[in-house]
Design an enzyme around this catalytic site. Structure first.
Site, PDB file in Angstrom:
ATOM      1  N   HIS A  11      -1.712  -2.021  -9.928  1.00 45.63           N
ATOM      2  CA  HIS A  11      -2.778  -1.397  -9.048  1.00 45.63           C
ATOM      3  C   HIS A  11      -3.820  -2.480  -9.082  1.00 45.63           C
ATOM      4  O   HIS A  11      -4.317  -3.074 -10.020  1.00 45.63           O
ATOM      5  CB  HIS A  11      -3.230  -0.059  -9.459  1.00 45.63           C
ATOM      6  CG  HIS A  11      -3.869   0.716  -8.544  1.00 45.63           C
ATOM      7  ND1 HIS A  11      -5.111   0.639  -8.345  1.00 45.63           N
ATOM      8  CD2 HIS A  11      -3.347   1.666  -7.499  1.00 45.63           C
ATOM      9  CE1 HIS A  11      -5.470   1.553  -7.508  1.00 45.63           C
ATOM     10  NE2 HIS A  11      -4.218   2.293  -6.979  1.00 45.63           N
TER      11      HIS A  11
ATOM     12  N   LYS B  76       8.448  -8.717  -7.656  1.00 40.95           N
ATOM     13  CA  LYS B  76       7.585  -7.678  -7.471  1.00 40.95           C
ATOM     14  C   LYS B  76       8.176  -6.297  -7.754  1.00 40.95           C
ATOM     15  O   LYS B  76       9.110  -6.024  -7.082  1.00 40.95           O
ATOM     16  CB  LYS B  76       6.562  -7.789  -6.171  1.00 40.95           C
ATOM     17  CG  LYS B  76       5.340  -8.291  -6.153  1.00 40.95           C
ATOM     18  CD  LYS B  76       4.431  -7.529  -6.520  1.00 40.95           C
ATOM     19  CE  LYS B  76       3.105  -8.344  -7.295  1.00 40.95           C
ATOM     20  NZ  LYS B  76       2.158  -9.170  -6.227  1.00 40.95           N
TER      21      LYS B  76
ATOM     22  N   ASP C 265       2.898   6.068  -6.493  1.00 46.23           N
ATOM     23  CA  ASP C 265       4.271   5.965  -5.855  1.00 46.23           C
ATOM     24  C   ASP C 265       5.656   5.951  -6.792  1.00 46.23           C
ATOM     25  O   ASP C 265       6.591   6.393  -6.225  1.00 46.23           O
ATOM     26  CB  ASP C 265       4.138   4.632  -4.989  1.00 46.23           C
ATOM     27  CG  ASP C 265       3.351   4.606  -3.874  1.00 46.23           C
ATOM     28  OD1 ASP C 265       2.998   5.569  -3.420  1.00 46.23           O
ATOM     29  OD2 ASP C 265       2.514   3.485  -3.785  1.00 46.23           O
TER      30      ASP C 265
ATOM     31  N   HIS D 117       0.878  -1.258   0.011  1.00 46.84           N
ATOM     32  CA  HIS D 117       0.089  -0.032  -0.003  1.00 46.84           C
ATOM     33  C   HIS D 117       0.935   1.031  -0.063  1.00 46.84           C
ATOM     34  O   HIS D 117       1.521   1.577  -0.950  1.00 46.84           O
ATOM     35  CB  HIS D 117      -0.789  -0.055   1.337  1.00 46.84           C
ATOM     36  CG  HIS D 117      -2.146   0.923   1.142  1.00 46.84           C
ATOM     37  ND1 HIS D 117      -2.349   1.581   0.229  1.00 46.84           N
ATOM     38  CD2 HIS D 117      -2.895   1.184   2.281  1.00 46.84           C
ATOM     39  CE1 HIS D 117      -3.469   2.348   0.555  1.00 46.84           C
ATOM     40  NE2 HIS D 117      -3.817   2.147   1.869  1.00 46.84           N
TER      41      HIS D 117
ATOM     42  N   ARG E 199      -3.173   9.453 -11.811  1.00 42.99           N
ATOM     43  CA  ARG E 199      -2.496  10.419 -11.127  1.00 42.99           C
ATOM     44  C   ARG E 199      -1.305  10.604 -11.571  1.00 42.99           C
ATOM     45  O   ARG E 199      -0.504  11.571 -11.447  1.00 42.99           O
ATOM     46  CB  ARG E 199      -2.679  10.189  -9.497  1.00 42.99           C
ATOM     47  CG  ARG E 199      -3.965  10.143  -8.934  1.00 42.99           C
ATOM     48  CD  ARG E 199      -3.785   9.287  -7.615  1.00 42.99           C
ATOM     49  NE  ARG E 199      -3.523   8.059  -7.733  1.00 42.99           N
ATOM     50  CZ  ARG E 199      -3.218   6.986  -6.536  1.00 42.99           C
ATOM     51  NH1 ARG E 199      -3.465   7.641  -5.481  1.00 42.99           N
ATOM     52  NH2 ARG E 199      -2.819   5.895  -7.054  1.00 42.99           N
TER      53      ARG E 199
HETATM   54  N1  COA Z   1       5.547  -6.382 -10.585  1.00 41.79           N
HETATM   55  C1  COA Z   1       5.578  -7.558 -11.102  1.00 41.79           C
HETATM   56  N2  COA Z   1       4.572  -8.153 -11.507  1.00 41.79           N
HETATM   57  C2  COA Z   1       3.276  -7.541 -11.119  1.00 41.79           C
HETATM   58  C3  COA Z   1       3.379  -6.263 -10.346  1.00 41.79           C
HETATM   59  C4  COA Z   1       4.631  -5.776 -10.004  1.00 41.79           C
HETATM   60  N3  COA Z   1       4.506  -4.513  -9.459  1.00 41.79           N
HETATM   61  N4  COA Z   1       1.884  -6.291 -10.080  1.00 41.79           N
HETATM   62  C5  COA Z   1       1.306  -7.103 -10.711  1.00 41.79           C
HETATM   63  N5  COA Z   1       2.087  -7.954 -11.189  1.00 41.79           N
HETATM   64  C6  COA Z   1       1.631  -9.072 -11.888  1.00 41.79           C
HETATM   65  C7  COA Z   1       1.528 -10.079 -10.745  1.00 41.79           C
HETATM   66  O1  COA Z   1       2.644 -11.130 -10.884  1.00 41.79           O
HETATM   67  C8  COA Z   1       0.354 -11.186 -11.418  1.00 41.79           C
HETATM   68  O2  COA Z   1       0.724 -11.986 -12.538  1.00 41.79           O
HETATM   69  P1  COA Z   1       0.523 -13.325 -12.408  1.00 41.79           P
HETATM   70  O3  COA Z   1      -1.082 -13.360 -13.023  1.00 41.79           O
HETATM   71  O4  COA Z   1       1.363 -13.868 -13.672  1.00 41.79           O
HETATM   72  O5  COA Z   1       0.490 -14.152 -11.251  1.00 41.79           O
HETATM   73  C9  COA Z   1      -0.422 -10.092 -11.834  1.00 41.79           C
HETATM   74  O6  COA Z   1       0.349  -9.086 -12.359  1.00 41.79           O
HETATM   75  C10 COA Z   1      -1.647  -9.644 -11.324  1.00 41.79           C
HETATM   76  O7  COA Z   1      -1.215  -9.052  -9.991  1.00 41.79           O
HETATM   77  P2  COA Z   1      -1.738  -9.329  -8.392  1.00 41.79           P
HETATM   78  O8  COA Z   1      -0.670  -9.138  -7.464  1.00 41.79           O
HETATM   79  O9  COA Z   1      -2.663 -10.607  -8.709  1.00 41.79           O
HETATM   80  O10 COA Z   1      -2.699  -7.883  -8.612  1.00 41.79           O
HETATM   81  P3  COA Z   1      -3.255  -7.311  -7.253  1.00 41.79           P
HETATM   82  O11 COA Z   1      -4.528  -6.712  -7.761  1.00 41.79           O
HETATM   83  O12 COA Z   1      -3.567  -8.424  -6.193  1.00 41.79           O
HETATM   84  O13 COA Z   1      -2.135  -6.546  -6.760  1.00 41.79           O
HETATM   85  C11 COA Z   1      -0.633  -4.669  -6.200  1.00 41.79           C
HETATM   86  C12 COA Z   1      -1.921  -5.090  -6.836  1.00 41.79           C
HETATM   87  C13 COA Z   1      -0.817  -3.279  -6.183  1.00 41.79           C
HETATM   88  C14 COA Z   1      -0.752  -5.243  -4.785  1.00 41.79           C
HETATM   89  C15 COA Z   1       0.289  -5.240  -6.995  1.00 41.79           C
HETATM   90  O14 COA Z   1       0.252  -4.618  -8.345  1.00 41.79           O
HETATM   91  C16 COA Z   1       1.785  -5.010  -6.344  1.00 41.79           C
HETATM   92  O15 COA Z   1       2.150  -5.594  -5.371  1.00 41.79           O
HETATM   93  N6  COA Z   1       2.389  -3.650  -6.779  1.00 41.79           N
HETATM   94  C17 COA Z   1       3.555  -3.389  -6.338  1.00 41.79           C
HETATM   95  C18 COA Z   1       3.582  -2.582  -4.908  1.00 41.79           C
HETATM   96  C19 COA Z   1       3.179  -1.412  -5.351  1.00 41.79           C
HETATM   97  O16 COA Z   1       3.647  -0.424  -6.052  1.00 41.79           O
HETATM   98  N7  COA Z   1       1.811  -0.891  -4.421  1.00 41.79           N
HETATM   99  C20 COA Z   1       1.294   0.450  -4.617  1.00 41.79           C
HETATM  100  C21 COA Z   1      -0.114   0.356  -5.047  1.00 41.79           C
HETATM  101  S1  COA Z   1      -0.832   1.914  -5.242  1.00 41.79           S
END
Ligand code: COA
Length: 378
Positions: free
Chosen positions: A261, A255, A315, A222, A270
């Site tokens: 998102h 990751k 971010d 987050h 944004r």
């Molecule tokens: N880096 C690499 N792969 C990513 C990714 C990232 N930042 N974000 C998503 N993916 C990939 C996942 O590995 C997954 O791939 P798969 O289907 O082959 O397993 C797919 O995209 C879906 O991702 P998922 O984690 O299931 O989506 P989510 O909706 O649960 O997660 C976040 C959303 C934000 C938690 C996730 O994108 C993330 O962890 N991002 C990094 C942290 C971040 O920047 N957070 C700030 C959010 S505003």
């Protein structure tokens, strides 16, 4: 095995009504009270956005003056709080010290449990005015420096820099910070806002709701992602290594912080506004370091989008922008709180205006019901 009746992570679940903000992933748009965030970030100071989030409409000049006067009246921390902050563990993360300090504000307030609309608004302004000083004072104390008190002569963002560094930087740097404040202010039912609403729904007090929300925001999935982005840019180290770094990280299934998102799947609305403010600030700073981080950011962004079709979130530009403003990396998420206090408290007020206790069901997967055996028979 997954149960099809369970909405894991509450993904896709609409949990309540809200009139505060609307996220429209299909058109990459986010509005606060009907106004596009990018328009607010360009045309308004953060104070106007804060007023809008709480009051539903943009202020007239006299409403803004009265609002700013109310905020300035609440600036200043008690000697007791500053004393306690001086005793905080210097190795603690600033989100932990901020969480503790906000909880302290709650116990200092004799009217903590006043959840009337006026009481909630007064406490929201109180936290909005005091949290920037908590973050600034904590930064100075952990660096062995005396806190700098706020000054009524300065607007919200300028005052924050004054309390951190004892000076106000160039207008482009202030603008970049102010833009980030507006963009971070509110984002519907994200994890920390939902946490705040859940705590409020038990008719607990607003300080408890915000304290819990700070705990939620701290996580790297987050709010903590803005810090992780800066660690990543530092690890990459040089623009010529950026593409290779990203390709290797993707091969290793890492990751990548600052990308992806839960709601936006084709770009965070944004990001262009924040990236523009970040670029303008880089040009004003003009140092090799500023240009280096800008270049690394561009290459990582392009490589990730080309390779995976996953776009940066707010971010990603905010992390290096805060770094180049002179803030230490662990301060980035507390700075997010300086802004998000507006959205959280607006949601607590909305929740309590028509409250229903938040209490979902769970799909039990443990042992079947059984009898308790005597101790010798276990
Ligand atoms: N880096 C690499 N792969 C990513 C990714 C990232 N930042 N974000 C998503 N993916 C990939 C996942 O590995 C997954 O791939 P798969 O289907 O082959 O397993 C797919 O995209 C879906 O991702 P998922 O984690 O299931 O989506 P989510 O909706 O649960 O997660 C976040 C959303 C934000 C938690 C996730 O994108 C993330 O962890 N991002 C990094 C942290 C971040 O920047 N957070 C700030 C959010 S505003």
């Amino acid at each position: 095995m997954a149960n099809e009746d369970v909405k894991y992570g509450l993904a896709g679940v609409m949990a309540d009504d809200t009139a505060v903000s609307k996220v429209m992933p299909e058109i990459n748009s986010l509005t606060y009270r009907g106004y596009k965030v990018q328009d607010l970030a360009t045309a308004c100071r953060f104070e106007e956005t804060a007023y809008l989030i709480w009051n539903g409409d943009l202020p007239t000049q006299s409403q803004l003056d009265a609002f700013n006067a109310a905020e300035k009246k609440e600036r200043g921390l008690s000697a007791d709080l500053l004393d306690v902050m001086g005793k905080f563990n210097k190795r603690a993360h600033p989100m932990d010290t901020l969480r503790t300090a906000v909880s302290f504000l709650g116990q200092e307030d004799d009217t903590t449990d006043d959840s009337s609309p006026e009481g909630l608004m007064a406490k929201s302004i109180r936290m909005y005015a005091k949290i920037p000083e908590i973050v600034a004072a904590d930064f100075r104390l952990r660096n062995g420096k005396k806190p700098i008190p706020p000054t009524d002569d300065l607007a919200f963002s300028e005052n924050f820099f004054h309390m951190c560094f004892g000076e106000v930087p160039a207008p482009e740097i202030i603008k970049c910070f102010d833009v980030s404040m507006t963009l971070y202010a509110e984002h519907s039912f994200n994890a920390s806002t939902f946490t705040a609403r859940t705590i409020a729904s038990s008719t607990s007090d607003i300080y408890s709701a915000v304290t819990g929300a700070i705990g939620s925001l701290k996580g790297p999935l987050h709010g903590g992602a803005n810090e992780a982005v800066m660690h990543m840019l530092t690890e990459v180290g040089a623009p010529e290594k950026a593409e290779e770094w990203m390709l290797t990280a993707l091969k290793e299934k890492r990751k990548i912080m600052g990308f992806g998102h839960r709601v936006y799947r084709s770009g965070d609305s944004r990001v262009p506004t924040m990236t523009d403010a970040y670029e303008k600030m880089v040009n004003v700073i003009g140092t090799d370091e500023a240009k280096k981080f800008w270049e690394i950011s561009r290459i990582l962004d392009k490589t990730m989008v080309d390779q995976k079709g996953i776009y940066p979130n707010l971010d990603f530009p905010a992390g290096p922008a805060y770094y180049l403003m002179g803030f230490e990396i662990p301060m980035f998420t507390p700075i997010f709180v300086v802004s998000r206090i507006t959205g959280w408290t607006a949601h607590v007020i909305e929740q309590l205006a028509d409250n229903k206790l938040i209490r979902p069901l769970s799909n039990y997967t443990g042992a079947a019901q059984r009898d308790v055996p005597a101790i010798g028979a276990r």
